[in-house]
Scaffold this motif. Sequence first.
Motif, short mmCIF file in Angstrom:
data_model
loop_
_atom_site.label_atom_id
_atom_site.label_comp_id
_atom_site.label_asym_id
_atom_site.label_seq_id
_atom_site.Cartn_x
_atom_site.Cartn_y
_atom_site.Cartn_z
N SER A 1 17.74 60.34 44.74
CA SER A 1 17.93 59.49 45.92
C SER A 1 19.14 59.27 46.48
O SER A 1 19.55 59.46 46.57
CB SER A 1 17.67 57.95 45.65
OG SER A 1 18.36 57.49 44.16
N VAL B 1 22.17 46.29 48.54
CA VAL B 1 21.29 47.66 48.63
C VAL B 1 20.87 48.43 47.24
O VAL B 1 22.21 48.31 46.29
CB VAL B 1 21.45 48.64 49.84
CG1 VAL B 1 20.92 50.27 49.52
CG2 VAL B 1 21.46 48.72 51.25
N TYR C 1 28.09 57.17 52.54
CA TYR C 1 26.22 57.41 51.47
C TYR C 1 26.39 57.58 49.70
O TYR C 1 27.54 58.11 49.96
CB TYR C 1 25.20 58.08 51.78
CG TYR C 1 25.86 59.87 51.72
CD1 TYR C 1 25.41 60.63 51.16
CD2 TYR C 1 26.66 60.68 52.45
CE1 TYR C 1 26.01 61.82 50.41
CE2 TYR C 1 26.54 61.56 52.78
CZ TYR C 1 27.27 62.28 51.33
OH TYR C 1 27.56 63.71 51.44
N LEU D 1 26.19 52.78 54.26
CA LEU D 1 26.17 51.94 53.86
C LEU D 1 28.04 51.10 54.30
O LEU D 1 28.81 52.21 55.18
CB LEU D 1 26.50 51.80 52.44
CG LEU D 1 25.35 53.05 51.84
CD1 LEU D 1 25.40 53.25 50.68
CD2 LEU D 1 24.16 51.41 51.60
N PRO E 1 14.78 49.74 48.06
CA PRO E 1 16.16 49.23 48.56
C PRO E 1 16.54 47.92 48.32
O PRO E 1 17.29 47.81 47.79
CB PRO E 1 16.83 50.03 48.62
CG PRO E 1 16.16 51.84 48.96
CD PRO E 1 14.83 51.36 48.87
N SER F 1 19.75 50.38 43.56
CA SER F 1 18.86 51.48 42.83
C SER F 1 17.06 51.43 42.62
O SER F 1 17.10 50.43 42.09
CB SER F 1 19.98 52.30 41.79
OG SER F 1 18.93 53.36 41.18
N PHE G 1 16.85 55.62 53.58
CA PHE G 1 17.05 56.26 52.46
C PHE G 1 15.82 56.97 52.19
O PHE G 1 15.61 57.68 52.86
CB PHE G 1 16.00 54.89 51.68
CG PHE G 1 15.74 55.57 50.58
CD1 PHE G 1 15.71 55.06 49.19
CD2 PHE G 1 13.76 55.55 50.02
CE1 PHE G 1 15.98 55.29 47.96
CE2 PHE G 1 13.39 55.62 49.50
CZ PHE G 1 14.49 55.92 47.90
N TYR H 1 21.28 56.47 49.64
CA TYR H 1 21.30 55.53 50.07
C TYR H 1 22.53 55.57 51.04
O TYR H 1 23.70 56.12 50.82
CB TYR H 1 21.34 54.65 49.03
CG TYR H 1 20.70 54.71 47.86
CD1 TYR H 1 19.87 53.48 47.56
CD2 TYR H 1 20.65 55.32 47.04
CE1 TYR H 1 18.86 54.26 47.31
CE2 TYR H 1 19.89 55.53 45.86
CZ TYR H 1 19.24 54.66 46.16
OH TYR H 1 18.19 54.26 44.43
N TYR I 1 19.47 50.38 56.93
CA TYR I 1 19.66 51.85 55.37
C TYR I 1 19.43 52.78 55.40
O TYR I 1 17.86 53.12 56.07
CB TYR I 1 20.03 50.89 53.78
CG TYR I 1 18.59 50.80 53.65
CD1 TYR I 1 18.01 51.17 52.86
CD2 TYR I 1 18.19 49.07 53.99
CE1 TYR I 1 16.90 50.89 52.58
CE2 TYR I 1 17.16 48.85 53.18
CZ TYR I 1 15.98 49.78 52.56
OH TYR I 1 15.20 49.66 52.15
#
Length: 385
Positions: free
Chosen positions: A331, A301, A321, A336, A265, A303, A369, A333, A367
Amino acid sequence: MTTPAAGQGLAVNGKESRQAFESQLASLRSRISADEKALSQTRSQESATLQLLNRLNRDIAIRERVVETFEQRIKELSAERDSVFAQVERLSSEIVALKEEYRARATHAYKYGRLHDLALIFSAASINQMLVRVNYLRRFSDARQAQLEEISSTTVALEARRADLLETLAHTEQTLREARKEQESLLDRKREREQVIRNLRRQKGRLETQLAERRKAEQDLASRLEALIEAERRRAAEAVTGFDAAEYAALTGSFETNQGRLPWPARGTLVERFGVQVNQEYGTRTTNQGIVVATLPEADVRSVFEGRVIGIDVMPVYGRYVMVSHGDYVSVYGNLSTVYVTPQQTLTAGQLVGKAGTDSEPYGAGYFFGLSKDGFVDPAKWLSR
């Protein structure tokens, strides 16, 4: 563990290529500068030669008028000379005739004395007529003498004039020859200057063509260098943000078929792995549902695969997130600092999801993941090495 820095080898080659391009461009610009200087000098020489040629044309025109004037003067002098010659010949003939007449009279007088004149006088009918005849004979003799003297004097004057004319004519012809010689010399110089002009114009044409070609080559090289610099800039940005369009373009098929090939990412350093983690200082055990990657604050960040946003929320552990569905897989993330997507938004592979955290987020600059399919799995196994 540090995530792979894609394109580092290319960056080295790119740097070498950029230096080569810059060297070529500098050399080309140096040649262009030399060509421009040579072209400027050629144009100056052409201009100076044209000015000289114009002056030569003016001088030649003046010489032509001088030659025409002398030629006309020679015609006039020749005509006058011929006229004087004719007059001298005529007067000479008259002198000869008078002398012939005088010689005849002298011969007659020698043979017969002056009996004719005396007979003419004594045969007069009267004294008065006798005096008239004496006077006539005296005037006739005086007139003949005066005529002879006048003819002789005129002949002398005409002879002097003829001599002057011959001298003037000779001088004028000499001057004409010199003028024609000067005219021919000027014509030779004109032909030389015209040849110089032709040579300079050919040289100017070659320089202009060469300069145009080199300027085009400079533009092409500058464009290629600019593209190379832009590519370096993109690679530098990719080294920081982790974005490599080629990585995303290489993804094919379904999400599951790309295991081990998914881009990260964002580039950074893996600081927390998936699964149970033991604190070295306190011995405590925690379970990580994903991985934590340290990055620069607010790094982009993205996809890892195409999908659809199915959730955006905030949790104390993960901070802000975003959840993206990729069919059977989801997924996540987290951590942030900024979110750029909206619920139900369709994303392409590599599309910006948000910004990594700062010191204000739970995990600091970085971040979280995670990857789930009926439960969380180790996402590091799905990412490219």
